[in-house]
Design an enzyme around this catalytic site. Structure first.
Site, mmCIF file in Angstrom:
data_model
loop_
_atom_site.group_PDB
_atom_site.id
_atom_site.type_symbol
_atom_site.label_atom_id
_atom_site.label_comp_id
_atom_site.label_asym_id
_atom_site.label_seq_id
_atom_site.Cartn_x
_atom_site.Cartn_y
_atom_site.Cartn_z
ATOM 1 N N ASP A 78 0.874 -1.171 0.000
ATOM 2 C CA ASP A 78 0.000 0.000 0.000
ATOM 3 C C ASP A 78 0.915 1.225 0.000
ATOM 4 O O ASP A 78 1.433 1.657 1.028
ATOM 5 C CB ASP A 78 -0.875 -0.032 1.252
ATOM 6 N N GLU B 246 1.148 1.713 13.316
ATOM 7 C CA GLU B 246 0.140 1.734 12.259
ATOM 8 C C GLU B 246 -0.977 0.844 12.775
ATOM 9 O O GLU B 246 -0.939 -0.369 12.642
ATOM 10 C CB GLU B 246 0.741 1.222 10.946
ATOM 11 N N GLU C 9 -11.164 -2.944 14.517
ATOM 12 C CA GLU C 9 -10.053 -3.704 15.086
ATOM 13 C C GLU C 9 -9.686 -3.216 16.489
ATOM 14 O O GLU C 9 -9.041 -3.940 17.236
ATOM 15 C CB GLU C 9 -8.789 -3.697 14.221
ATOM 16 N N HIS D 7 -5.235 0.405 1.067
ATOM 17 C CA HIS D 7 -5.920 -0.859 1.365
ATOM 18 C C HIS D 7 -7.105 -0.625 2.298
ATOM 19 O O HIS D 7 -7.964 -1.475 2.437
ATOM 20 C CB HIS D 7 -4.937 -1.886 1.944
#
Lengths: 393, 393
Positions: A60, A152, A161, A329
């Site tokens: 990405d 990240e 998440e 992404h």
């Protein structure tokens, strides 16, 4: 006993991030907690241990160059500093921090990919600086406080998440006063859109229902069992699947039909989990086109500002995942409404958005939007309020 | 943080049967057991709670008509009997058993689909006979012993999912002496094959590796990080994915190039879990064609014979999932070898096959085949032994 249709593009199969079911209701809270913890590990962390998935993220380019620039353009901020990389993955950010001059980098990674990160660190001659530690962030024991946290951690629509929790925990425990986070801030946006796929989704829903009615006839005819009684449940299941599940999309800017609204800003220096665990805010977007409205798009940006004590150099690097800024992404999340509504330039879509964690899996999100359209012409009264809840899986 | 490519055909997403990872090695055996138990519930049972997946099984006409015939053609065996349906799902087998004349049917189902089964039983006016109980089979408390156990427990290559364990447990605890199981027996087969997809798989593997080398160049060029050190690990991961994972296939009979070999026969009346937990046997198949051999296919059959005390009527119904007998959702499992080998009519492929449960997830299988080709011509010596281990996910 059942057939699955698995994609076969090199992705290690059978190991994806899936939601969990809650256990039988007879479980005690403690059992439930243990259950969730175990399932979480199996479901969530599993994916990240494959190089295939690491590679997807490493490919990405917008993600990569944002972090690369944020670190390299601020090499003077990393020079001789102690850095913590939360969820180090393949270790690439740790290596960059070392290349930028850090004197010590701790790369904490829970999955087995830590093994590969170790190899990568050695091959890039940074093993005198970078130390990869395979451990959950919440359980790691570092020998010192750190000057900078890099991570990240962003998921779909920023918060899927829930990995930000680990960054916040790391900050509270390990970051020196005045220390910097890269990124330092995160902003969430939504905007009204028109996208052609939205109608397609409705057609697919209709097709599965047509197919269901055919199935009912055959089951009755061939096996003497009536299944009409399940139609309502099946309809709900399929409506949820097609119409109330957010869709990943890489959207062109033309699909935006109104102003983007920032619905949340998170300052990583000060935020607590409570601050973003539930988002509940109003929004208001003026239409920029005469258009059908097929729903909303959601995305995020993350600026890399360093800290007030050690600000990043100008211009500030911002990872921007807006429609039309190029593939990431993450793409955008698309929330389709039905039926589509028509609006004109100057009309205002206003409403309320709630982003909450799913009860059955804290790493997944529910997004509830209640909206109405206020006509600029004044000829029409407010359109009726429409409320939809989508799942981000 | 990552993009998944999810199929979108009406399947409730994000809830598929995935393998588990083992926990951190610091766990105690007890913790590990709890972990596996929780993950198992989340991963395994989750799928079956959706009507969409139930429908997929109910649309498998060979599956449906085999069970329908096995029950209805033996109505005199079900008349006034007490029946237990292990893993009742939508409850269809329970309803048939009642329609065939059973006086009482217990349908035990662990997932929430039990709720739908209840509705279905009522709508088909069988609630005075069929009792759906939402519970794991191993934990259920029935008020009486049963005359007949019905169950559709079969997975890919028969044993994937390990659900047979629950049927065996049910038999030992709840079946009256002389009681019958439907099906009563299960047989596993393999045969050498040639299938065109096998070469395709190798090409896909090569493509992902070409792509990897391109990725290495870009990562080095753009971000100053060398990743060549991970090539060996990535190769292994991709080889496993493409070449050592069994493939689902609905195979035409023409693909068979040699005799089928029965590698295991399980008599459900007497088998213990130990009997089939690990299969380890030799096989020998005479080639019926001059052909390249691309690997092996594996499948199963299950006869419905009733019990010696209460045999099913002739002809015995057999659910047969062999290549060329028509679509089932089980299809066959295809095990590709590389490189392909050439063999002639009369040559004999012989070897050894081992089917074991995966350590990291007892519901998935490893299949190891060691084989060699003995030439009928006598001109060539035995080809060298080739050994491959495939995963059935």
């Amino acid at each position: 006993r059942r057939r699955e249709d698995a994609a076969s593009d090199g992705a290690p199969q059978g190991c994806v991030f899936t939601p969990m079911v809650t256990g039988p209701q007879s479980k005690t809270d403690e059992e439930q907690a243990e259950f969730e913890n175990s399932s979480d590990f199996a479901n969530y962390f599993c994916t990240y241990e494959f190089l295939y998935h690491q590679k997807q993220m490493l490919e990405d380019q917008r993600r990569m160059s944002a972090y690369y620039s944020a670190i390299m353009d601020n090499a003077m901020r990393f020079k001789d500093k102690v850095v913590l990389d939360v969820g180090a993955g393949s270790g690439i950010l740790s290596i960059w921090a070392a290349q930028a001059g850090a004197k010590k980098v701790y790369g904490v990674e829970a999955t087995k990919v830590a093994k590969h990160a170790n190899v990568l660190v050695k091959a890039n001659h940074m093993d005198h600086i970078v130390e990869i530690i395979q451990c959950k962030m919440e359980e790691v024991d570092l020998p010192e406080q750190v000057d900078i946290i890099i991570s990240e951690w962003m998921g779909y629509f920023l918060l899927r998440e829930s990995m930000l929790d680990s960054v916040i925990a790391a900050r509270d425990k390990w970051l020196k006063p005045g220390g910097a986070l890269y990124p330092s801030r995160a902003c969430m946006y939504i905007a009204p859109i028109f996208n052609g796929d939205a109608l397609e989704k409705y057609k697919q829903y209709q097709e599965t229902m047509n197919n269901w009615h055919e199935f009912l006839r055959e089951t009755k005819g061939n096996y003497g069992v009536t299944m009409d009684c399940l139609t309502q449940s099946y309809t709900a299941e399929q409506w949820q699947h097609f119409m109330e599940s957010a869709q990943w999309i890489d959207m062109p800017a033309e699909d935006l039909v109104g102003e983007a609204c920032m619905i949340k800003e998170i300052d990583l220096n000060t935020a607590t989990v409570e601050d973003y665990k539930k988002i509940d805010t109003t929004f208001s977007s003026r239409l920029s086109k005469n258009s059908r409205v097929s729903g909303f798009a959601g995305w995020f940006t993350t600026p890399f500002e360093g800290s007030p004590a050690a600000p990043a150099s100008d211009p500030i690097m911002v990872l921007d995942t807006s429609p039309g800024t190029g593939y990431t992404h993450w793409g955008q999340q698309m929330f389709n409404i039905w039926p589509h509504q028509h609006a004109n330039v100057g009309d205002v879509i206003c409403g309320q958005i709630e982003v909450t964690r799913r009860q059955d899996n804290q790493r997944l999100l529910n997004v509830r939007i209640t909206h109405s359209i206020e006509k600029a012409s004044g000829k029409l009264a407010k359109s009726k309020h429409t409320e939809t809840i989508w799942q981000i899986q």
